[in-house]
Write a protein that holds these residues in place. Structure first.
Motif, PDB file in Angstrom:
ATOM      1  N   UNK A 258      -2.069  46.440  38.417  1.00 26.83           N
ATOM      2  CA  UNK A 258      -1.352  46.020  39.640  1.00 26.83           C
ATOM      3  C   UNK A 258      -2.242  45.142  40.511  1.00 26.83           C
ATOM      4  N   UNK A 259      -3.509  45.557  40.587  1.00 26.95           N
ATOM      5  CA  UNK A 259      -4.449  44.743  41.373  1.00 26.95           C
ATOM      6  C   UNK A 259      -4.628  43.366  40.731  1.00 26.95           C
TER       7      UNK A 259
ATOM      8  N   UNK B  34      -2.215  35.708  43.765  1.00 28.46           N
ATOM      9  CA  UNK B  34      -2.831  34.958  44.882  1.00 28.46           C
ATOM     10  C   UNK B  34      -3.559  33.725  44.381  1.00 28.46           C
ATOM     11  N   UNK B  35      -4.262  33.903  43.241  1.00 22.12           N
ATOM     12  CA  UNK B  35      -5.009  32.756  42.676  1.00 22.12           C
ATOM     13  C   UNK B  35      -4.060  31.626  42.271  1.00 22.12           C
ATOM     14  N   UNK B  36      -2.956  32.020  41.652  1.00 22.69           N
ATOM     15  CA  UNK B  36      -1.983  31.006  41.217  1.00 22.69           C
ATOM     16  C   UNK B  36      -1.366  30.291  42.429  1.00 22.69           C
ATOM     17  N   UNK B  37      -1.206  31.104  43.492  1.00 14.62           N
ATOM     18  CA  UNK B  37      -0.662  30.508  44.726  1.00 14.62           C
ATOM     19  C   UNK B  37      -1.595  29.418  45.250  1.00 14.62           C
ATOM     20  N   UNK B  38      -2.914  29.756  45.257  1.00 21.93           N
ATOM     21  CA  UNK B  38      -3.885  28.860  45.891  1.00 21.93           C
ATOM     22  C   UNK B  38      -4.258  27.678  44.985  1.00 21.93           C
ATOM     23  N   UNK B  39      -4.432  27.977  43.726  1.00 20.88           N
ATOM     24  CA  UNK B  39      -4.896  26.917  42.822  1.00 20.88           C
ATOM     25  C   UNK B  39      -3.702  26.408  42.022  1.00 20.88           C
TER      26      UNK B  39
ATOM     27  N   UNK C  98       2.739  30.590  37.201  1.00 21.89           N
ATOM     28  CA  UNK C  98       2.705  30.070  38.583  1.00 21.89           C
ATOM     29  C   UNK C  98       4.106  30.046  39.138  1.00 21.89           C
ATOM     30  N   UNK C  99       4.250  30.564  40.340  1.00 20.18           N
ATOM     31  CA  UNK C  99       5.605  30.618  40.886  1.00 20.18           C
ATOM     32  C   UNK C  99       6.141  29.221  41.224  1.00 20.18           C
ATOM     33  N   UNK C 100       5.251  28.280  41.380  1.00 20.39           N
ATOM     34  CA  UNK C 100       5.722  26.948  41.797  1.00 20.39           C
ATOM     35  C   UNK C 100       5.984  26.012  40.633  1.00 20.39           C
TER      36      UNK C 100
END
Ligand code: ADP
Length: 717
Positions: A100-101, A108-113, A134-136
Motif C-alpha cells: 500500500x505504501x 506520487x512519483x508518477x504524479x510528479x515525474x 501514470x494517471x495522466x
C-alpha cells in the motif's frame, strides 16, 4: 673617301633616331599598360578580399550558431542525466515490502515525474507483483499486452542482476490506444537484501515525455530536440524548428547503463537571400562602400591626371611663350632677389639666368655708379604700388659693361593664397627706340633748317629791298663826304673856324654812314640768327624775347604788304621752356601765313596780331600730359603759356582744314606745304598743342601752347 664619310655618319644617326623613337613609344605603351594592369590587379585583389571577407563572416556566424547549439545540447544532456539520476534515487527508495505504501509513493512519483508512465514491482523471478500506470497518460500497454514487450526489459533486468546496479533497456516502439505509438525505455533496478536479489523495481520512460518534461523547459524557442539512433533514425522529438534557411544540428550522447541514446538538437537560422545574417550584410555593405570609394578614387586619380596633363600643357605653352617673347621678364622676391628671368632678359643683359639668380647684394646688370640710387628707388617704388603702374625708364648694364636704356613695368606677384610674394617686371630694351628717335630728330632738324632757308629765300627780294635803303644812304653819304674832302683839298680851310665846320660836317656824314651800316647789319644779323643752326636745347625764354627776335623779319614782309603788326604780351606772363630756334620758326611761319592770307583778300586795314597770355588750365598739353617734359626740373608746375597769331585773311575752308597739317599740302603757287606740319611737330615735341579757329568777322587764329618754365629756372640773358 670623302664622299663615303657623310653616309657613314648618316646611317647610325638615322638608326639612333629610329631607336630612340621606338624606345619612347615602348615606354609610353608600357607605362599605359602597366598602369591599367595595376588598376585591374588592385580591383581583382580587392574583389577577392571582399569576397573572402563576406565568406569568412558567414563562416564565423555559422560557427557561432553551431557553438551555441553544441553548448545548449551539452547542457540539456547534463540536465537529462541529472534528472534521470534523481529519479533513480527515488525509485530505489520505493518500499516494495509494503504494497500500500509502495502504491502511495509510486502514485506520487508518477504524479510528479510525468516522464514516467508506469512503475512495476517484480519478484526475483520477474513475476509482476505490483504495477501502477501514470494517471495522466493512457495506459502504456493497453493496446499491446505487456508480456509481448518484455524482451528488452528482461535483458535489462538480467544486466541489473548481473552487475547489481540499475540498467536501462533499449528503447522499443509500442503502439498506443489512440492509434499512435511511442518509444519507451525501461529502467530495471535490482533490489538486493543481504546480498540476494529479492525483486526488481521497473520504471517505464516514454522518450518523448522524457524530452518534454526534463529538457523542455530549458529548450530555447525554435529548437527541435530529439532522441535518435546511431543511424539517425528519430525515436522521439520535442519542440519545433523556427523559420530560417540554414539548418544547424548538434549531437551529444546520453550514456546510460545498458543503453546509449543520441540527443540531437536542431535549429534554423538566417533568412533566404544574399545575406544570411546582419553581420555579413554589414560587411557586404562596407565592402560595397569600399568599392564605391575605390571607384571614386579612380575617378579622382583620372581627373587629377587630366588636370596634371592640362597643367603640363599650360606650363609648356607658357614656357614657349616666355621663351619666344622679346620682352624681358624678371621676377623678384620681397627681398629683391631674382627668382626668375626669361631668355629674352638674359639675352638683353648678357648674363646667364643662374648668374642672375645667384646674386645676393649687387645686381649684376646695375651700373655700379647707379646702384645706390637704384636700390633707394626700388625701395620707394615697392613702398608705393601706385608708382609702378606707369612704368619707368632706367639704365642697365650689359655683361660687357655697355649701358643701355630700358623701360620697366612692374606689378606685384600675388600667390594662390592671395599673399604678396614679390614683383614681376617686364623690361623693354629702349636702345633701338632711342636710336630711331635720335635719327628722326636729326631728320626733323635738317628739314627744319631747309624750311628756314626756304623761308629766307622767299624773303630774298624783301631783304635786298631792305638792304638797298641803308646801302644807298651809305653810298650817298660817302660820295657827299668824298666831294667835301676833295673841295677841302683844293681849297684848304682858311681858318680854324672853317676847318671846324668841315670836320663837323664830315663827322655827321660818317655818323649817318655808321648808323645806316648798323641798320643793314641788324637786318643781316637777324637773317643770320634765324638761319644759323644753333644748339638745340630747351631753356626758359621770355615770350617777349621770342617775338622781338623775329620781329625784324616779320616787319620786312609787313612793310611790303602794308600790314600793321599788333603785339601784346600779357603782364606777368611767365617764361616758356622751349627750344628757342624752333619756336621762333613756328611764330614766323604762322605770321607769314597770316599776312599772305590777308594779302590775297585785299583789306582796308590789314592787321596781324600776335598775343601771348597764360593759358586756361584745360588748354594744356596735347597728350593731356601736363607735366610730361622729359627733362625733369624744367617742368612748368602745370602752367601753360598760349601764343596766338590772328589775321583777317580769307579764312580756311573745310576742304583745306582737312589737310591743313598734311606735309606738302599747299594752296600757294610757290608754297612748299611744310610750314604747318613742322609747326605742329615742334609744338607737340614741347608737349603743347597747336589748333586753329575762324575769326569774326573774318580771318583765322592759330593758337599754340608751350609749358611755362618753373619760377626758379630763371631766364637766360
Ligand atoms: P605753305 O605756306 O607753304 O603753303 P603751310 O603748311 O604753311 O604751307 O600752309 C598750308 C596751307 O594752309 C596754305 O597753303 C594755306 O592754304 C593754308 N593756310 C595756312 N595758314 C593760313 C591762314 N592764316 N589763313 C588761311 N589759310 C592758311
Amino acid at each position: 673617301m670623302s664622299s663615303s664619310q657623310p653616309e657613314q655618319h648618316a646611317v647610325p644617326r638615322g638608326l639612333l633616331a629610329l631607336r630612340s623613337a621606338w624606345q619612347s613609344l615602348a615606354r609610353l605603351a608600357r607605362r599605359l599598360r602597366g598602369r591599367n594592369v595595376l588598376w585591374s590587379l588592385l580591383m581583382l585583389l580587392l574583389a577577392a578580399l571582399l569576397g573572402l571577407l563576406v565568406w569568412l563572416t558567414g563562416r564565423y556566424e555559422d560557427d557561432a550558431v553551431q557553438d551555441r547549439l553544441d553548448f545548449e545540447t551539452a547542457a540539456i544532456v547534463a540536465d537529462l542525466r541529472g534528472a534521470l539520476a534523481r529519479n533513480l534515487l527515488r525509485l530505489q527508495a520505493l518500499p516494495h515490502r509494503q504494497p500500500s505504501l509502495w502504491n502511495e509513493q509510486a502514485s506520487a512519483l508518477l504524479q510528479q515525474q510525468r516522464e514516467l508512465i508506469r512503475l512495476e514491482w517484480r519478484d526475483e523471478k520477474m513475476a509482476l507483483q505490483l504495477s501502477l500506470d501514470s494517471p495522466r497518460q493512457l495506459a502504456a500497454f493497453s493496446r499491446m499486452p505487456r508480456e509481448q514487450n518484455q524482451a528488452d526489459l528482461n535483458l535489462a533486468c538480467r544486466a541489473a542482476a548481473r552487475f547489481q546496479s540499475p540498467a536501462y533497456s533499449n528503447s522499443y516502439f509500442v503502439p498506443q490506444a489512440d492509434g499512435q505509438g511511442r518509444e519507451l525505455m525501461e529502467l530495471c533496478i535490482a533490489q538486493i537484501e543481504s546480498g540476494r536479489i529479492v525483486g526488481y523495481t521497473v520504471a517505464t520512460y516514454a522518450l518523448s515525455d522524457l524530452l518534454a518534461e526534463l529538457a523542455g523547459p530549458q529548450l530555447p524557442r525554435g529548437r527541435a530536440l530529439a532522441f535518435t539512433e546511431a543511424d539517425g533514425t528519430r525515436l522521439a522529438l520535442h519542440g519545433q524548428l523556427g523559420p530560417g534557411e540554414r539548418l544547424y544540428s548538434a549531437q551529444q550522447l546520453l550514456d546510460l547503463p545498458g543503453n546509449t541514446l543520441v540527443v540531437r538538437m536542431q535549429a534554423r537560422q538566417g533568412r533566404a537571400g544574399l545575406f544570411p545574417n546582419p553581420l555579413s550584410a554589414l560587411v557586404s555593405a562596407m565592402a560595397l562602400a569600399l568599392v564605391l570609394v575605390l571607384a571614386l578614387l579612380v575617378r579622382d586619380v583620372r581627373r587629377r591626371q587630366r588636370v596634371e596633363q592640362d597643367l603640363g600643357e599650360a606650363l609648356a605653352f607658357r614656357k614657349a611663350m616666355e621663351d619666344s617673347l622679346s620682352t624681358g621678364l624678371r621676377a623678384r622676391d620681397l627681398q629683391g632677389r631674382i627668382t626668375y628671368v626669361n631668355p629674352a632678359f638674359c639675352k638683353m643683359v648678357g648674363f646667364e639666368a643662374a648668374q642672375l639668380r645667384a646674386h645676393e647684394q649687387q645686381v649684376p646688370y646695375w651700373p655700379p655708379e647707379m646702384a645706390p640710387t637704384y636700390r633707394e628707388r626700388q625701395q620707394d617704388r615697392h613702398n608705393d604700388l601706385a608708382v609702378l603702374r606707369g612704368g619707368h625708364e632706367s639704365v642697365f648694364m650689359r655683361s660687357d659693361g655697355t649701358r643701355f636704356p630700358v623701360l620697366i613695368m612692374e606689378a606685384p606677384l600675388i600667390n594662390a593664397q592671395g599673399r604678396h610674394t614679390g614683383w614681376m617686371s617686364a623690361v623693354l630694351d629702349l636702345s633701338e627706340q632711342k636710336r630711331s628717335e635720335e635719327r628722326s630728330r636729326a631728320t626733323q632738324e635738317r628739314l627744319q633748317a631747309s624750311a628756314r632757308l626756304a623761308l629766307v629765300g622767299e624773303m630774298a627780294s624783301l631783304l635786298s629791298h631792305e638792304l638797298n635803303q641803308p646801302l644807298a644812304a651809305i653810298a650817298s653819304y660817302a660820295s657827299g663826304s668824298l666831294n667835301v674832302l676833295q673841295d677841302a683839298l683844293q681849297r684848304p680851310p682858311a681858318d680854324a673856324a672853317q676847318a671846324t665846320q668841315l670836320a663837323q660836317g664830315l663827322t655827321g656824314a660818317v655818323q649817318r654812314i655808321a648808323a645806316q651800316a648798323e641798320r643793314a647789319g641788324k637786318v643781316i644779323r637777324s637773317v643770320h640768327n634765324f638761319v644759323r643752326r644753333r644748339e638745340h636745347q630747351r631753356e626758359a625764354v621770355a615770350p617777349q624775347e621770342l617775338l622781338e627776335a623775329i620781329m625784324p623779319l616779320i616787319a620786312l614782309q609787313a612793310r611790303k604788304l602794308g600790314v600793321r603788326i599788333d603785339v601784346s604780351v600779357a603782364p606777368l606772363c611767365p617764361p616758356v621752356l622751349c627750344d628757342r630756334t624752333m619756336v621762333e620758326q613756328v611764330l614766323l611761319n604762322l605770321a607769314r601765313n597770316g599776312m599772305q592770307a590777308m594779302h590775297s583778300s585785299p583789306l582796308d586795314k590789314p592787321v596781324l596780331s600776335l598775343q601771348v597770355r597764360l593759358a586756361e588750365p584745360a588748354a594744356g598739353g596735347a597728350n593731356g600730359a601736363e607735366d610730361s617734359t622729359a627733362d625733369g626740373g624744367w617742368a612748368g608746375a602745370g602752367a601753360w603759356v598760349e601764343f596766338s597769331v590772328s589775321d583777317l585773311g580769307h579764312g580756311i575752308t573745310e576742304a583745306v582744314a582737312a589737310q591743313l597739317f598734311t606735309p606738302f599740302f599747299t594752296t600757294k603757287d610757290e608754297g612748299m606745304g611744310l610750314g604747318l606740319s613742322l609747326c605742329r611737330t615742334v609744338v607737340e615735341q614741347h608737349g603743347g598743342s597747336l589748333r586753329f579757329a575762324p575769326q569774326q568777322p573774318q580771318g583765322t587764329v592759330f593758337l599754340f601752347t608751350l609749358p611755362a618754365a618753373r619760377a626758379d629756372a630763371g631766364t637766360p640773358s
